[in-house]
Design an enzyme around this catalytic site. Sequence first.
Site, PDB file in Angstrom:
ATOM      1  N   THR B 105      58.308  40.875  66.715  1.00 25.77           N
ATOM      2  CA  THR B 105      58.541  42.254  67.126  1.00 25.77           C
ATOM      3  C   THR B 105      59.306  42.364  68.435  1.00 25.77           C
ATOM      4  O   THR B 105      60.034  43.312  68.666  1.00 25.77           O
ATOM      5  CB  THR B 105      57.195  42.993  67.236  1.00 25.77           C
ATOM      6  OG1 THR B 105      56.524  42.862  66.001  1.00 25.77           O
ATOM      7  CG2 THR B 105      57.388  44.452  67.519  1.00 25.77           C
ATOM      8  N   THR B 181      53.545  38.402  67.263  1.00 26.91           N
ATOM      9  CA  THR B 181      52.184  38.358  67.817  1.00 26.91           C
ATOM     10  C   THR B 181      51.117  37.962  66.803  1.00 26.91           C
ATOM     11  O   THR B 181      50.069  37.471  67.187  1.00 26.91           O
ATOM     12  CB  THR B 181      51.802  39.729  68.412  1.00 26.91           C
ATOM     13  OG1 THR B 181      51.956  40.723  67.398  1.00 26.91           O
ATOM     14  CG2 THR B 181      52.670  40.054  69.603  1.00 26.91           C
ATOM     15  N   ASP B 182      51.399  38.174  65.500  1.00 23.75           N
ATOM     16  CA  ASP B 182      50.333  37.961  64.505  1.00 23.75           C
ATOM     17  C   ASP B 182      49.739  36.559  64.566  1.00 23.75           C
ATOM     18  O   ASP B 182      48.535  36.374  64.490  1.00 23.75           O
ATOM     19  CB  ASP B 182      50.863  38.223  63.086  1.00 23.75           C
ATOM     20  CG  ASP B 182      50.980  39.712  62.796  1.00 23.75           C
ATOM     21  OD1 ASP B 182      50.761  40.507  63.726  1.00 23.75           O
ATOM     22  OD2 ASP B 182      51.291  40.064  61.646  1.00 23.75           O
ATOM     23  N   LYS B 260      44.390  37.267  68.835  1.00 26.10           N
ATOM     24  CA  LYS B 260      44.814  38.650  68.617  1.00 26.10           C
ATOM     25  C   LYS B 260      43.622  39.406  68.043  1.00 26.10           C
ATOM     26  O   LYS B 260      43.110  39.042  66.991  1.00 26.10           O
ATOM     27  CB  LYS B 260      46.006  38.705  67.649  1.00 26.10           C
ATOM     28  CG  LYS B 260      46.592  40.102  67.501  1.00 26.10           C
ATOM     29  CD  LYS B 260      47.856  40.130  66.629  1.00 26.10           C
ATOM     30  CE  LYS B 260      48.468  41.527  66.644  1.00 26.10           C
ATOM     31  NZ  LYS B 260      49.698  41.620  65.850  1.00 26.10           N
TER      32      LYS B 260
END
Lengths: 626, 459
Positions: B105, B181-182, B260
């Site tokens: 992202t 980020t996942d 996360k």
Amino acid sequence: MAKYAVTNPVLTDPLPIYGSWTEEDYKDVGLISGLEVHQQLLSVRKLFCRCPAGIYSKVHDAEILRHMRPTLSEMGDYDGTALMEFKTRKEITYLLKNETVCTYEMDDAPPFEIDELALDSAIYISMMMGLQVVDEVHIARKQYLDGSIPTGFQRTAIIGVTGSIPLNGKSIAIRQLSIEEDSCREVQDQGHDMIFRADRLGMPLIETVTDPDMKTPDEVASACEVIRQLNRATGLVRTGCGAGRQDVNVSITGGTRIEIKGVSSIKQIPVLVHNEALRQRALLAIRDELQGRGITEESIVDNSVDVTELLSGTGYKFLSKALDKGMVVSAVPLSGFEGLLVVPTQPRTAFLKEFSDRVRVVACIDRLPNLLSSTEGIETLSSSEWEKVEKATGVNHGTPVLIVWGNKRDVKTATAEILIRAREATVGIPEETRQSLVDGTNGFERILPGASRMYPDTDLPPEVLTSERLDKIRSSLVLTPWQRLELLKNDGVNDDLANRLSINQLFILYKELRDLPDGKNFNHNQLASLLLDRDCPRPKSMAALQWWRDAVKDVADGKNLACGIWLSDNEPLAQLEEAEAKELFNKAVAELDDSLSLQAAMRPVMENLRGRFSGAKIQSWLQEVK
Amino acid sequence: MGDYQGYRTPALEVLEKYEAQIWSDVTITTDSGNFDGLILPRSETADEKHIVIKMITGYNVGLLCDKITDIKINGRREANYKIPEKEFPYTEGQPRVKLFGTGGTIASRLDYRTGAVIPAFSPGELYGSVPELADICNLETEKLYGVFSENIGHEEWIGLANAIGAEIEKGVDGIVVGHGTDTMHHTAAALSFMVQDSPVPIVMVGSQRSSDRPSSDAAINLINATRTAATSDIAEVMVCMFGPTSDQYGLLHRGTRVRKMHSSYRSTFRTLSDIPLAMIDKNGVKPLKQDYKMRRPDNNVKITPVFDDRVSLVYYYPGMKPDIIDSLIANDYKGIVIAGTGLGHVNRPLYDALDRANEAGVAVYMTVQTLWGFVQMYVYETGRELMGLGVVPTANMLPEVAYVKLGWALGQTDDLKEVEKIMLSPVSSEITEREPHNGYLLYQGGIPEVEEFTSRNWK
């Protein structure tokens, strides 16, 4: 000096005030104006999340801090407004209330699917305006870097395009109707700090955009009124304070489209439009004057000088205070602007304010006065100080020098902005969004944004509007206010009642009643009068609606209305003389329960007077005795 | 053949009939009126009946192709979505930082094929839009991959480890890795094991709001990460992401203790069972822990770029059947990490299957699905029985970290004794001696004292 004498009467004569110009005068300057009318939809929930809509509060549970950066549009351009807003380096705080704000408004969660009921309402109103409804709704992001939306963009979508509304025998073209999210409510904007409340954020609203078909200030207000009435006639919109706001676009021949933003009252519109026409007329005259003097964008160069040291001993209190705080002072000479900074652009407003506004908004130097001009003619710096400043900047007496002060970074921005505005003056009227001020003038708010701020919303897919859905909505359309007016007049309702009822929710009940099998036998004038009687329940609650439904049923069954008026009576009720009315009134008052409020007391008092004597008069009697 | 990207029959036929390719400036006549605009590409996931145009106002609308009676072409205007790529200014005396791009992202933009966002920015464009980076360091960039993080796996981990090793040997002052980020915490764990004793900071960074949004966290995260890489004395693999959701400060999380924890919040990354290494904002790094590895002037680093992907992470649920374990054995898996209930448990029906796994030489390790806290398999009989079946407890290693470490250990040796030694010897705090009380702070909203705290502080 003589070569710079200002002689153009536009710049030297007193400004014509609103009301002094005829339609012909506006035609001469080539005034055209269009509207963007915003109206909140009467929805239970917000548009892209499940938070409740329409709940405002003055307290909050939490705060978050955000900054904004400009991003590219879908076509790969930066929007001028966005770049301007970035210069302001705002620290934006949002006040959050747990009940009205979820992670979506905080921009910490993607959107949920669009509220289908709100979408239906927008389609409905589009159809009422005769717009072509799109086949597939594409949600766009419209960039707003002014902080009013935490994401930095508003989710918005076109629902209908190309329609029209009638206005005094002519037709005003409606360009488009969109559905969009409402923004935050501003609490404070001081220096680089802004505070917003997020409760209103995300509420669905519709924006109706007209073509610039209006040619006089009064016509703009009338068109706005028609759109507002149409919106209200559907019963699908919120009413009341803040539920409707409009942006007014104004330009004159040779001028530029200027958007006057956030006009909350239609009454303000004519004066605002008139004053903006004056401003553009003055700015064009100033441009001609500058061009006549050979001043161009290129000839305006940065000759600014830091005069902090030079003015360290000044007795001018605004400046001495600033210097005590360690602020810096910049002097910006504007050669070629001799005699121009003081000319009026709007009532009580000189050209100098164009510069002051930019410094206030872009450099965030917002404590006024935020700049001084050597040619202002009011007591500021001493003449010896001005002489020193003129000497330092290398200009002759009479050539304006602007002085601006603040922290180093802001003064740098301010100096650059003064030069930008000066260069724009040689070209004409910069495209701006301007704020309406209470005195009917307007002030700079930001550079006018354009198509470059649009970006498709990648979080939600396009939504197809099926023909079944559109047909269903089309079949439920009510009459527009102008269709209602025609119907009422044909029914023999007098002009005053017809005008009022055509824009009232109760018209729907009127129509139900007159469409009853024996409805044609009613005294329609009487019915209209009764519906508008302030003493009858307003259709705001379910209970009140039920009262009216019962009334309709009673009439259908051939009974009296609950409030005791024979509607099928073709003759109007015999009007009472004042003395007779007073007698009935006194009798009713004597039987009144003392605990009743003024409003509640009206009902029993009106029992035998309704339709036979002026309700307003009776109310005033009641006020006296209560 | 023209360019009708994304359109299918019947909309395609209509466009072809009038030779109205994408980016054509057109007037479309329909049976309900005219529409002026630019024909845009169509997303492949949208239907085949509508044509999308961008109107002069910048709004897009879709028109049903059946209604179209004529298309007149007035011109052509193609979108050119490209951030001006500026050459990064070199400033004598500033630290040298290397930024590796992998996608995600932080570097994404609109994709016409799907209508969603894809990773597309080159790292060059990244700093073209974040000029502040030039005040922090002399930045060099290299795009290693361009994928969302769910598509990053052990091959990319190995590629990254090698690339980082090479940069360190060349004497870089700090490394930044832009990453989706996942699975950032998986990659952070992998790099923690594959790149050991780095003399410089290795900082992973991403964003929760894509960089095509005005309020994106991408710029601030990138600035914070770059500042950390350039100036921090913490020479560890870290994740640098928002502390609160406000644009206020970032947190530096140790690569093996970070996870996360929210699908969309900016402040999604949290250090579990410990506290973050440090805070970072425009004023610099403020350490919260003291036990980190210090920056060194040398260029020495230990790179162990290996991974055996025949490892699985099994999230236990009540009623799990033994066939889950048996299928892994049958498919030649070498290692299984179980995220067990409570202190590290599974149900009795799995016992036989676990025994078979043990017999087959499959390494089985136990972690806890509570995420916080230690595995403790002595407390209840189930734990003791499981250990008897060869299941090895992994203390307070996070399940994803244990998965990564087991693949890395099996990549080095087949000797299960050796594997166990590697698994249970902490490399970078993936197992800690103790859990401080503030390593588990999940305050419950709604409670008066918590509400009072949150009303006074940035979220």
